[in-house]
Design an enzyme around this catalytic site. Structure first.
Site, PDB file in Angstrom:
ATOM      1  N   TYR A 101      40.692 104.068   6.587  1.00  0.00           N
ATOM      2  CA  TYR A 101      40.647 103.254   5.372  1.00  0.00           C
ATOM      3  C   TYR A 101      39.233 102.710   5.184  1.00  0.00           C
ATOM      4  CZ  TYR A 101      41.277  99.228   2.311  1.00  0.00           C
ATOM      5  OH  TYR A 101      41.151  98.330   1.284  1.00  0.00           O
ATOM      6  N   GLU A 189      38.056 101.835  -3.209  1.00  0.00           N
ATOM      7  CA  GLU A 189      38.889 101.912  -2.008  1.00  0.00           C
ATOM      8  C   GLU A 189      39.273 103.362  -1.740  1.00  0.00           C
ATOM      9  OE1 GLU A 189      42.511  99.138  -0.947  1.00  0.00           O
ATOM     10  OE2 GLU A 189      43.247 100.894  -2.004  1.00  0.00           O
TER      11      GLU A 189
END
Ligand code: GDP
Ligand code: MN
Length: 383
Positions: A101, A189
């Site tokens: 992530y 993101e």
């Protein structure tokens, strides 16, 4: 403005962030054509502005033409948390060794950029943040310094990224920072950011929120804006240059100034009504602006009464009243209207309104009385 995944990936590609080859499709036939062109296996992905598509059946791998066709058919038209899928993104499927992530966003408390990186990507990152906050490494980035490869690599190491992926992840973080800053985003993101078995680091998903205040220096954003999932009422309001937010109640609201518009919504709630919208017409209330505002509210079928709440400051009461009267002459309004006019020359303004009063146009001096009347004319408090 939030970008769809495929738009986010196009944006990433401009900043050299590695993404898979793919294309967007609106029909099953188009999706199959894309799959045939890029080669199997492919992944067929629902394009909606909401996360958790994988769990909702909106992300599916296809090994051949028949599977690509079946998946495109099942995903197009699918309802994911109230968002109907109108387009799919079809890309060459990646082999995944690990899922990470990475993100940048603004930390408003410290007034710095915030980079987050974790070796626990792919799954629900909000859940990781809650249950195992230490699994997410964080770095505050001063906009005057930026982030260099060495700092990015240290952060990746702290996040527990595998040794063989450290350079690749650091490289992506530096490019993602450029995309965030030079690309004028509020949020970028990547979840998951994957490591492939052959050692490449690669973005499999993209979430990008652009900073609307920077739109003036990005004419290239316009094509995306047309496709964004706007409420039709909000779309019309934007065309008219009004500050409008659609809500789901039945009392239409028009006020001047954001603070007054919010208080108006609150007062309507307080007396048992439900606001259909927030609408700030700004400082003045010319006939032009009032007509536009009434027109936008008029398109909302749920509206059963309209509450116009204007406080005259620099704009005098009689100008406001004349603006409202002229606007009513221009737009055919279906719902009854309650007006509360106060501030500079309120008396003069109310005298003008009184000349036009009827059971469909009521003028009351205070906000609470006007809110009660508007709610009553809408058929009484919400049950
Ligand atoms: P989200 O559920 O809306 O966040 O959609 P994602 O784009 O993140 O996809 C969900 C999951 O599908 C990912 O975490 C991956 O596990 C899987 N996935 C997506 N693309 C691929 C791919 O190219 N290959 C493989 N094997 N899995 C994929
Ligand atoms: Mn994802």
């Amino acid at each position: 403005m939030d970008l769809y995944e495929y738009q986010g990936k196009q944006y990433f590609a401009r900043f050299d962030i590695p993404v898979s080859n793919g294309a967007v499709a609106e029909t099953v036939a188009e999706a199959v054509a894309v799959a045939e062109r890029i080669g199997y296996p492919v992944v067929v992905k629902a394009q909606v502005l909401v996360g958790g598509r994988g769990k909702a059946g909106g992300v599916k791998l296809a090994a051949d033409r028949a599977e690509a066709e079946a998946h495109a058919r099942s995903i197009l038209g699918l309802d994911i948390k109230g968002h109907v899928v109108r387009r799919v993104w079809v890309e060459h499927a990646s082999e995944i060794a690990r899922e990470y992530y990475a993100s940048f966003t603004l930390d408003r408390t410290t007034k710095l950029h915030l980079c987050m990186c974790s070796a626990r990507g792919g799954v629900d990152i909000e859940q990781v943040a809650e249950e195992e906050p230490e699994a997410i490494a964080r770095l505050q980035v001063n906009p005057l310094d930026g982030i260099d490869l060495a700092a990015a690599r240290r952060l990746a190491a702290e996040a527990g990224i595998d040794e063989e992926a450290l350079d690749g992840v650091a490289d992506v973080l530096v490019k993602l920072y450029r995309c965030y800053v030079e690309g004028d985003a509020d949020l970028v993101e990547i979840n998951p950011l994957v490591l492939t078995p052959d050692g490449r680091v690669h973005a499999l998903d993209a979430k990008v929120t652009l900073d609307d205040a920077a739109a003036f220096r990005h004419p290239e954003w316009d094509e995306w804006r047309d496709l964004s999932e706007l409420d039709p009422r909000e779309r019309l309001a934007r065309e008219k240059g009004l500050q409008y937010v659609g809500l789901d109640g039945f009392v239409g609201i028009i006020a001047n100034g954001a603070g007054l518009a919010m208080s108006t919504c609150d007062v309507v709630e307080q007396v048992g009504g439900k606001p259909a919208n927030f609408l700030d017409v700004g400082g003045g209330a010319s006939a032009e602006v009032m007509a536009n505002a009434l027109e936008v509210i008029n398109t909302d079928e749920k509206v059963r009464s309209i509450f116009v709440n204007i406080f005259g400051g620099i704009t005098r009461g009689e100008e406001v009243a004349n603006g409202i009267v002229q606007a009513l002459g221009r737009v055919e309004i279906e719902a009854p209207i309650v007006i509360r006019l106060d501030g500079t020359n309120a008396e003069e303004g109310r005298a003008i309104l009184a000349g036009h009063a009827s059971d469909r146009l009521v003028s009351l001096p205070t906000m609470i009385e006007a809110a009660r009347k508007a709610t009553e004319l809408a058929g009484g408090p919400a049950r």
